[in-house]
Structure formats: structure tokens, C-alpha cells
Write an enzyme that holds these catalytic residues in place. Structure first.
Site, PDB file in Angstrom:
ATOM      1  N   LYS A  54     -35.075  60.596 -22.947  1.00  0.00           N
ATOM      2  CA  LYS A  54     -36.461  60.448 -22.481  1.00  0.00           C
ATOM      3  C   LYS A  54     -36.598  61.016 -21.065  1.00  0.00           C
ATOM      4  O   LYS A  54     -37.529  61.767 -20.773  1.00  0.00           O
ATOM      5  CB  LYS A  54     -36.867  58.965 -22.488  1.00  0.00           C
ATOM      6  CG  LYS A  54     -37.207  58.454 -23.876  1.00  0.00           C
ATOM      7  CD  LYS A  54     -37.346  56.940 -23.930  1.00  0.00           C
ATOM      8  CE  LYS A  54     -37.529  56.497 -25.378  1.00  0.00           C
ATOM      9  NZ  LYS A  54     -37.422  55.057 -25.576  1.00  0.00           N
ATOM     10  N   GLN A  98     -37.359  49.478 -22.374  1.00  0.00           N
ATOM     11  CA  GLN A  98     -36.554  49.847 -23.546  1.00  0.00           C
ATOM     12  C   GLN A  98     -36.121  48.592 -24.308  1.00  0.00           C
ATOM     13  O   GLN A  98     -35.566  47.661 -23.727  1.00  0.00           O
ATOM     14  CB  GLN A  98     -35.323  50.652 -23.077  1.00  0.00           C
ATOM     15  CG  GLN A  98     -34.437  51.150 -24.194  1.00  0.00           C
ATOM     16  CD  GLN A  98     -35.114  52.201 -25.081  1.00  0.00           C
ATOM     17  OE1 GLN A  98     -35.753  53.115 -24.607  1.00  0.00           O
ATOM     18  NE2 GLN A  98     -34.964  52.040 -26.388  1.00  0.00           N
ATOM     19  N   ASP A 121     -45.960  52.875 -24.576  1.00  0.00           N
ATOM     20  CA  ASP A 121     -45.391  52.530 -25.886  1.00  0.00           C
ATOM     21  C   ASP A 121     -46.488  52.029 -26.831  1.00  0.00           C
ATOM     22  O   ASP A 121     -46.277  51.955 -28.041  1.00  0.00           O
ATOM     23  CB  ASP A 121     -44.340  51.422 -25.721  1.00  0.00           C
ATOM     24  CG  ASP A 121     -42.921  51.937 -25.899  1.00  0.00           C
ATOM     25  OD1 ASP A 121     -42.761  53.032 -26.478  1.00  0.00           O
ATOM     26  OD2 ASP A 121     -41.985  51.246 -25.470  1.00  0.00           O
TER      27      ASP A 121
END
Ligand code: NAP
Length: 294
Positions: A54, A98, A121
Site C-alpha cells: 500500500k 490495518q 476503507d
């Protein structure tokens, strides 16, 4: 029949190039440099790999990448304090915590702490609610990538019979909303569904997000259907090396389907590309600019 293989890797590469062009435009025209902050707690090796890619892809797209690592022993308050700082930081337009988080930390509490405007997200209940009610929202990356892949095969999904196998908050449920917004007819199957093969055989579009290696067999697919395989399952090969397979038995299904995503190289690369898309969208919305061209 041999299915057309939907090359997620190539489609994601092209999408990242469009993100990079949009980032360059924002810098040039508005002096805005989109920034993505990733919070990694603990030492989960798979998470560390995801976070590395990422960060790399964020930087390659010309955006600022902020990596924050906390030890496995970090408390909920440690993570909340960091998220609070990132919420307040004007250089940060996207925040990603995460998952999975260590056991002592309540994941939902952490996701709820992220400013919905920076929730790239798309997991915050405010964004889930906005998506469900048709308001502009930051949309979860994997389902967004699935729709983009399906639309490389079908210019319009209107009127199509779509079956989603799996109803998780991160994949199955947001896919329902995205498919409805495309005017597809949507059925959602799960572990309590009766006669799942009969349900998937009705579908023009099958989305498999189950987490069970190769569960969806060739005989479950309607001839010519489009199959999007979200699954990522690691199996030990005979040579002792790990092999990654999807939730669909690719060899069988690719003989029946009209188009199919491979694993790896299908949905996976789209997830990170869509994270970059969401970061650019968040940077525009935060700065009162119209939705960007990606
Ligand atoms: P999850 O939270 O474990 O949800 C799995 C879903 O599958 C649940 O709704 C469950 O039903 C359903 N299910 C389980 N066994 C079933 C069965 N035998 N028949 C029908 N339905 C069944 O999984 P997830 O987080 O959505 O992830 C799904 C897969 O996608 C995993 O392999 C994951 O690694 C992968 N994934 C990939 C990406 C990517 O970037 N490509 C991103 C996210 C996830 P119930 O609700 O009834 O329990």
C-alpha cells in the site's frame, strides 16, 4: 467454452495511472497533495506485506504516505490516540487501520474512531449508512474493485441477475448496495442458504466472497456467466510451498463461464488501486472540490 480471463492486474495498473494523473492535477491546480496514513499494530506477516505494498503504490501515485507502526502490546487507548492525531492532521486525507488487530483491541471501536471523511476503507457506520441510502460515501475498496471488474465485461449491469456468496460487512454487504445502484437484481447467499448451487446457477454475475478454497464448482455456474472471485486462500502445496487459490474452482468454472477473474491477479490488485481512488476522492471532498475523474 473457455472463459475470457479478466486481467485484474492490468486493469489495476491502468487505474493507478489514472489516479496518478488526478494527483498531479490536484497538485498543479489546487496545491493539494493527497496523503494516506496506514496504522499497523503488531507483527502479522500478511498485514506487513499488505501495508508495504500500500505504501509503495501510494508513493508511486505521487501521494504522501504516512506509515505508523505500533507494537503487538499496544492498548486501545494507544491506537485511539494515534487515530485522533491523524483525524486532526490536515496533511492526512485517508486513514486505514490495518485489520486484523491484536486481541486486546476492539476492531469496531477503532474503525468507528476514524473520521468518516477520511475513512478510505469505507468501514465506518456513517459511510455504510450513506452507501445504503444512496448518499455520496467512501465505498469499501474490494467491492468497488469487483464492480469495476464486472464493468470491464458488461458496459451496464442493469437488469442482470447477480448472486453474491458471502454477507460480510467488508465485501458481501457493500456489494449489495453497489449492485443495486447499478440496477442489478441481487441475491445474497450465505452459510444458511439452501441449495446454493441452484442459486448460483441462476446468476448472470457471480461474486464469491466466502473464504473457502474452490468451493464454487464449475457445475454451479450458468454457461456464459461472469464470475468475480474475491477469495484469497493459502493452501500448502505438495512441494511445501504455499499456493493461493480463490473461492471458485477456476479450472472447472473457466470452462463454463463467459468471463472470470483469476486468483491471484484478479480482485486483489484492484483493492489497493481502489484505496488510492478513495484517498483522492477524500482529498477532493475535504477540500470542497467536485468528485475527481477516478
Ligand atoms: P467472512 O467475513 O469470513 O465472511 C464469509 C461469508 O461467507 C459469510 O457471510 C459466510 O456466511 C459465508 N459462508 C461461509 N461458508 C459458507 C458456505 N459453506 N456456503 C455459503 N456461504 C458461506 O469473509 P470476508 O472477509 O468477506 O472474505 C471472504 C474471502 O474474500 C476471504 O477468502 C478473504 O480472504 C477474501 N478477501 C479478499 C480481498 C481482496 O482484496 N481480494 C479483500 C477482502 C477479503 P455466514 O454469514 O452465514 O457465516
Amino acid at each position: 467454452m473457455t472463459a475470457r480471463i479478466i486481467d485484474g492486474k492490468a486493469i489495476a495498473t491502468e487505474l493507478r495511472a489514472r489516479v496518478a494523473a488526478e494527483v498531479a492535477r490536484l497538485k498543479h491546480e489546487h496545491k493539494i497533495e493527497p496523503g494516506l496514513a496506514v496504522v499497523l499494530v503488531g507483527e502479522n506477516p500478511a498485514s506487513a506485506v499488505y501495508v508495504r505494498s500500500k505504501s509503495k503504490q501510494t508513493a508511486e501515485a505521487g501521494m504522501r504516505s504516512f506509515d505508523h507502526r505500533l507494537p503487538e502490546t499496544a492498548s486501545e487507548n494507544d491506537v485511539l490516540a494515534l487515530v485522533g492525531k491523524l483525524n486532526a492532521d490536515p496533511a492526512v486525507h485517508g486513514i486505514l487501520v490495518q485489520l486484523p488487530l491484536p486481541r486486546q483491541i476492539d476492531s469496531q471501536k477503532m474503525l468507528n474512531a476514524v473520521d468518516p471523511a477520511k475513512d478510505v476503507d469505507g468501514f465506518h457506520p456513517v459511510n455504510a449508512g450513506r452507501l445504503a441510502t444512496g448518499l455520496p460515501a467512501l465505498t469499501p475498496c474490494t467491492p468497488l474493485g469487483c464492480i469495476m471488474l464486472a464493468k470491464t465485461v458488461h458496459a451496464s449491469l442493469e437488469g442482470m441477475e447477480a448472486v453474491i456468496v458471502g454477507r460480510s460487512n467488508i465485501v458481501g454487504k457493500p456489494l449489495i448496495q453497489l449492485l443495486l445502484a447499478e440496477n442489478a437484481t441481487v441475491t445474497v447467499a450465505h452459510s444458511k442458504t439452501r441449495d446454493l448451487p441452484a442459486v448460483t446457477r441462476r446468476a448472470d454475475l457471480v461474486f464469491a466472497a466466502v473464504g473457502r478454497p474452490e468451493m464454487v464448482r464449475g457445475g454451479w455456474i450458468k454457461p456464459g456467466a461472469t464470475v468475480i472471485d474475491v477469495g484469497i486462500n493459502r493452501l500448502a502445496g505438495a512441494d511445501g510451498k504455499n499456493r493461493i487459490v480463490g473461492d471458485v474452482a477456476f479450472d472447472e468454472a473457466s470452462k463454463v463461464a463467459g468471463a472470470i477473474t483469476p486468483v491471484p491477479g484478479g480482485v486483489g490488485p484492484m483493492t489497493i488501486a481502489c484505496l488510492l481512488v478513495n484517498t483522492v476522492r477524500a482529498a477532493c471532498a475535504i477540500n470542497g472540490l467536485p468528485k475527481p475523474g477516478v
